[in-house]
Write an enzyme that holds these catalytic residues in place. Structure first.
Site, PDB file in Angstrom:
ATOM      1  N   LYS A 114       3.211  11.360 -11.021  1.00 47.60           N
ATOM      2  CA  LYS A 114       2.326  10.569 -11.877  1.00 47.60           C
ATOM      3  C   LYS A 114       3.018   9.265 -12.261  1.00 47.60           C
ATOM      4  O   LYS A 114       4.172   9.270 -12.690  1.00 47.60           O
ATOM      5  CB  LYS A 114       1.981  11.329 -13.159  1.00 47.60           C
ATOM      6  CG  LYS A 114       0.830  12.292 -13.042  1.00 47.60           C
ATOM      7  CD  LYS A 114       0.507  12.790 -14.444  1.00 47.60           C
ATOM      8  CE  LYS A 114      -0.659  13.720 -14.464  1.00 47.60           C
ATOM      9  NZ  LYS A 114      -0.947  14.157 -15.851  1.00 47.60           N
TER      10      LYS A 114
ATOM     11  N   ARG B  44      -2.914  21.890 -13.418  1.00 46.55           N
ATOM     12  CA  ARG B  44      -1.890  20.928 -13.845  1.00 46.55           C
ATOM     13  C   ARG B  44      -2.191  20.364 -15.230  1.00 46.55           C
ATOM     14  O   ARG B  44      -1.282  19.903 -15.936  1.00 46.55           O
ATOM     15  CB  ARG B  44      -1.759  19.801 -12.817  1.00 46.55           C
ATOM     16  CG  ARG B  44      -0.615  18.840 -13.146  1.00 46.55           C
ATOM     17  CD  ARG B  44      -0.268  17.916 -12.000  1.00 46.55           C
ATOM     18  NE  ARG B  44       0.767  16.978 -12.408  1.00 46.55           N
ATOM     19  CZ  ARG B  44       1.385  16.127 -11.607  1.00 46.55           C
ATOM     20  NH1 ARG B  44       1.070  16.091 -10.322  1.00 46.55           N
ATOM     21  NH2 ARG B  44       2.307  15.298 -12.067  1.00 46.55           N
TER      22      ARG B  44
ATOM     23  N   GLU C  35       9.717  18.100 -24.538  1.00 43.64           N
ATOM     24  CA  GLU C  35       9.053  18.339 -23.254  1.00 43.64           C
ATOM     25  C   GLU C  35       9.625  19.586 -22.568  1.00 43.64           C
ATOM     26  O   GLU C  35       8.919  20.278 -21.843  1.00 43.64           O
ATOM     27  CB  GLU C  35       9.215  17.125 -22.339  1.00 43.64           C
ATOM     28  CG  GLU C  35       8.436  15.883 -22.791  1.00 43.64           C
ATOM     29  CD  GLU C  35       6.973  15.908 -22.371  1.00 43.64           C
ATOM     30  OE1 GLU C  35       6.487  16.953 -21.889  1.00 43.64           O
ATOM     31  OE2 GLU C  35       6.312  14.864 -22.526  1.00 43.64           O
TER      32      GLU C  35
ATOM     33  N   HIS D 284      -0.254  16.696 -25.584  1.00 40.48           N
ATOM     34  CA  HIS D 284      -0.323  15.288 -25.222  1.00 40.48           C
ATOM     35  C   HIS D 284      -1.588  14.585 -25.692  1.00 40.48           C
ATOM     36  O   HIS D 284      -1.570  13.374 -25.929  1.00 40.48           O
ATOM     37  CB  HIS D 284      -0.172  15.130 -23.707  1.00 40.48           C
ATOM     38  CG  HIS D 284       1.239  15.296 -23.227  1.00 40.48           C
ATOM     39  ND1 HIS D 284       1.956  16.465 -23.421  1.00 40.48           N
ATOM     40  CD2 HIS D 284       2.069  14.449 -22.578  1.00 40.48           C
ATOM     41  CE1 HIS D 284       3.168  16.312 -22.894  1.00 40.48           C
ATOM     42  NE2 HIS D 284       3.261  15.108 -22.383  1.00 40.48           N
TER      43      HIS D 284
ATOM     44  N   LYS E 240       7.597  22.934 -13.642  1.00 39.47           N
ATOM     45  CA  LYS E 240       6.689  21.837 -13.303  1.00 39.47           C
ATOM     46  C   LYS E 240       6.413  21.805 -11.810  1.00 39.47           C
ATOM     47  O   LYS E 240       5.271  21.590 -11.386  1.00 39.47           O
ATOM     48  CB  LYS E 240       7.253  20.496 -13.768  1.00 39.47           C
ATOM     49  CG  LYS E 240       6.279  19.354 -13.489  1.00 39.47           C
ATOM     50  CD  LYS E 240       6.527  18.133 -14.321  1.00 39.47           C
ATOM     51  CE  LYS E 240       5.380  17.140 -14.135  1.00 39.47           C
ATOM     52  NZ  LYS E 240       5.588  15.912 -14.935  1.00 39.47           N
TER      53      LYS E 240
ATOM     54  N   HIS F  69       7.701   8.891 -27.417  1.00 41.64           N
ATOM     55  CA  HIS F  69       6.774   9.788 -26.736  1.00 41.64           C
ATOM     56  C   HIS F  69       7.059  11.266 -27.012  1.00 41.64           C
ATOM     57  O   HIS F  69       6.154  12.026 -27.366  1.00 41.64           O
ATOM     58  CB  HIS F  69       6.795   9.527 -25.226  1.00 41.64           C
ATOM     59  CG  HIS F  69       5.952  10.475 -24.442  1.00 41.64           C
ATOM     60  ND1 HIS F  69       4.570  10.486 -24.526  1.00 41.64           N
ATOM     61  CD2 HIS F  69       6.287  11.474 -23.579  1.00 41.64           C
ATOM     62  CE1 HIS F  69       4.095  11.437 -23.740  1.00 41.64           C
ATOM     63  NE2 HIS F  69       5.110  12.051 -23.152  1.00 41.64           N
TER      64      HIS F  69
ATOM     65  N   HIS G 282      -0.709  11.443 -27.589  1.00 39.46           N
ATOM     66  CA  HIS G 282      -1.078  10.107 -27.111  1.00 39.46           C
ATOM     67  C   HIS G 282      -1.890   9.347 -28.156  1.00 39.46           C
ATOM     68  O   HIS G 282      -1.731   8.127 -28.317  1.00 39.46           O
ATOM     69  CB  HIS G 282      -1.883  10.219 -25.816  1.00 39.46           C
ATOM     70  CG  HIS G 282      -1.050  10.543 -24.612  1.00 39.46           C
ATOM     71  ND1 HIS G 282      -1.595  10.873 -23.389  1.00 39.46           N
ATOM     72  CD2 HIS G 282       0.292  10.581 -24.438  1.00 39.46           C
ATOM     73  CE1 HIS G 282      -0.620  11.097 -22.521  1.00 39.46           C
ATOM     74  NE2 HIS G 282       0.527  10.933 -23.140  1.00 39.46           N
TER      75      HIS G 282
ATOM     76  N   ARG H  83       0.815  -1.226   0.000  1.00 39.54           N
ATOM     77  CA  ARG H  83       0.000   0.000   0.000  1.00 39.54           C
ATOM     78  C   ARG H  83       0.845   1.271   0.000  1.00 39.54           C
ATOM     79  O   ARG H  83       0.402   2.329   0.439  1.00 39.54           O
ATOM     80  CB  ARG H  83      -0.983   0.015   1.175  1.00 39.54           C
ATOM     81  CG  ARG H  83      -2.014  -1.101   1.116  1.00 39.54           C
ATOM     82  CD  ARG H  83      -3.082  -0.932   2.176  1.00 39.54           C
ATOM     83  NE  ARG H  83      -4.071  -1.993   2.069  1.00 39.54           N
ATOM     84  CZ  ARG H  83      -3.989  -3.149   2.720  1.00 39.54           C
ATOM     85  NH1 ARG H  83      -2.970  -3.380   3.520  1.00 39.54           N
ATOM     86  NH2 ARG H  83      -4.928  -4.062   2.576  1.00 39.54           N
TER      87      ARG H  83
ATOM     88  N   GLU I 166      -4.043  17.134 -10.459  1.00 39.67           N
ATOM     89  CA  GLU I 166      -4.587  17.526 -11.756  1.00 39.67           C
ATOM     90  C   GLU I 166      -6.099  17.742 -11.726  1.00 39.67           C
ATOM     91  O   GLU I 166      -6.862  17.228 -12.534  1.00 39.67           O
ATOM     92  CB  GLU I 166      -4.235  16.477 -12.832  1.00 39.67           C
ATOM     93  CG  GLU I 166      -4.339  17.035 -14.248  1.00 39.67           C
ATOM     94  CD  GLU I 166      -3.860  16.046 -15.311  1.00 39.67           C
ATOM     95  OE1 GLU I 166      -4.605  15.836 -16.266  1.00 39.67           O
ATOM     96  OE2 GLU I 166      -2.750  15.511 -15.170  1.00 39.67           O
TER      97      GLU I 166
ATOM     98  N   ASN J  37      -0.344  19.081 -20.076  1.00 36.99           N
ATOM     99  CA  ASN J  37      -0.700  18.145 -21.140  1.00 36.99           C
ATOM    100  C   ASN J  37      -0.692  18.793 -22.522  1.00 36.99           C
ATOM    101  O   ASN J  37      -1.150  18.178 -23.492  1.00 36.99           O
ATOM    102  CB  ASN J  37      -2.090  17.547 -20.872  1.00 36.99           C
ATOM    103  CG  ASN J  37      -2.109  16.691 -19.626  1.00 36.99           C
ATOM    104  OD1 ASN J  37      -1.189  15.914 -19.382  1.00 36.99           O
ATOM    105  ND2 ASN J  37      -3.142  16.852 -18.810  1.00 36.99           N
TER     106      ASN J  37
END
Length: 372
Positions: free
Chosen positions: A145, A242, A187, A249, A228, A268, A253, A123, A238, A246
């Site tokens: 993330k 935030r 990026e 993206h 960032k 990517h 994606h 956990r 997010e 993206n």
């Protein structure tokens, strides 16, 4: 060269990002100072493992940190359930405890995979990022993330798992293939395009020096990380601002999904580069920004050796409807409405909610028919 330190301020979960040379050799001492009496599970890939794992293992051993190493196949294909299960099984078999740490030693794929494992084993274990690609150093290693891909799309399963320390060794970038460095540069450019026009213009003047290494590279990485960190501090999970990170993206994606995550066709950062150009072109198409701004972004990314158009992707692409299916599955969808990061100019990105799907589809059909 001086090491730069950027702090991500999240109250009792705050952590430092250290940026500079020879940090892998110092990793054991730096970890032991902040996280005493831990054992470590190192997750790395076959490429980084062959080149750099012995140095990291030796550094940990010298600091009295016992470690076990888990090597996965290099590439986006490792961000899947079977590889996650392998990593988790190894961590449990090593009898690592909740207060021990998982070290992600690799690029974005390893960071996402190892972070997901750290977030779910017992956990939640401790987590340290040692990013080895430019993309990971300026983006994926910061902010917590993590995730894996599924047949339905990229990063659709994961958890937020903030690291306790990030060590961005700039020396390791010297062994990075040129294509991977360029992909990471996309990026880096993103932060300028979101809300720091001065940084974008600085990159226009200093791109060659950043690629060459030295103090400009450290300065650029630190600036990106500060950008960032500031956003993550204000919106960790997010729920609002935030989402600006993206930029490019959602289109990117969809293109990664369309190419089957085949690195020979598209990695990517290249997807993000094309995606950012598309985001600027779509904004110009919607009369939100000038075609000149879109052209300026494309020109800079192309000068950096990045693909900027759909036609730059090897092989055929699916039709607009198939790309729309990927976009509709993306995490930026809320209540079925499309959310895009659009822009009013260089450094003027904003979150556009309820973007009509018909407009996106029409724009994509136009681009697929005539890339220019």
């Amino acid at each position: 060269m001086k090491t730069e330190t950027v702090t991500v301020d999240l109250d009792n979960r705050s952590y430092d990002i250290m940026i500079g040379p020879q940090l892998i050799a110092r990793a054991g001492a730096l970890i032991a100072k902040r996280l005493p009496h831990v054992r470590a599970g190192i997750v790395t890939d076959s490429n980084i493992g062959a080149l750099h794992l012995p140095e990291l293992e030796a550094s940990l051993k010298a600091a009295g940190i016992a470690s076990t190493s888990i090597i996965v196949e290099a590439g986006e294909q490792s961000k899947n359930f079977p590889t996650l299960e392998t990593v988790v099984d190894h961590l449990l078999a090593a009898r690592l405890e909740r207060n021990d740490i998982v070290i992600a030693f690799g690029g974005g794929v390893v960071g996402d995979l190892a972070g997901f494992a750290a977030g779910i084993v017992r956990r939640g274990m401790g987590f340290v990022q040692i990013p080895t690609s430019l993309l990971a150093q300026v983006d994926s290693s910061v902010g917590g993330k993590t995730g894996i891909n599924t047949a339905q799309g990229k990063n659709l399963l994961g958890v937020f798992c903030q690291p306790q320390l990030v060590l961005a060794d700039t020396d390791i970038l010297k062994t990075l293939p040129e294509r991977e460095f360029r992909a990471g540069y996309a990026e880096m450019v993103k932060y300028g395009l979101i809300n720091q026009p001065d940084f974008f213009h600085w990159l226009e003047k200093n791109r060659t020096a950043v690629f060459a290494g030295g103090k400009e590279r450290i300065q650029a990485i630190a600036t990106a990380c500060r950008s960032k960190a500031a956003v993550v501090e204000r919106d960790e999970r997010e729920n609002g601002e935030r989402a600006l990170l993206n930029l490019g993206h959602t289109f990117g994606h969809a293109l990664e999904t369309a190419t089957g995550y085949n690195a020979a066709r598209l990695v990517h950062g290249e997807g993000v580069a094309i995606g950012m150009v598309l985001a600027y072109q779509f904004s110009a198409w919607l009369k939100l920004c000038s075609a000149q701004a879109a052209g300026q972004v494309e020109a800079h990314l192309r000068a950096a050796g990045l693909p900027t158009q759909l036609e730059d992707i090897a092989g055929s692409l699916p039709d607009a409807d198939t790309l729309m299916n990927s976009i509709a599955q993306d995490k930026k969808v809320s209540n079925g409405a499309l959310t895009f990061i659009l822009t009013r100019g260089i450094g003027k990105a904003f979150i556009a909610r309820d973007v009509p799907a018909a407009q996106v589809r029409a724009f994509l059909m136009e681009k697929l028919r005539s890339p220019h």
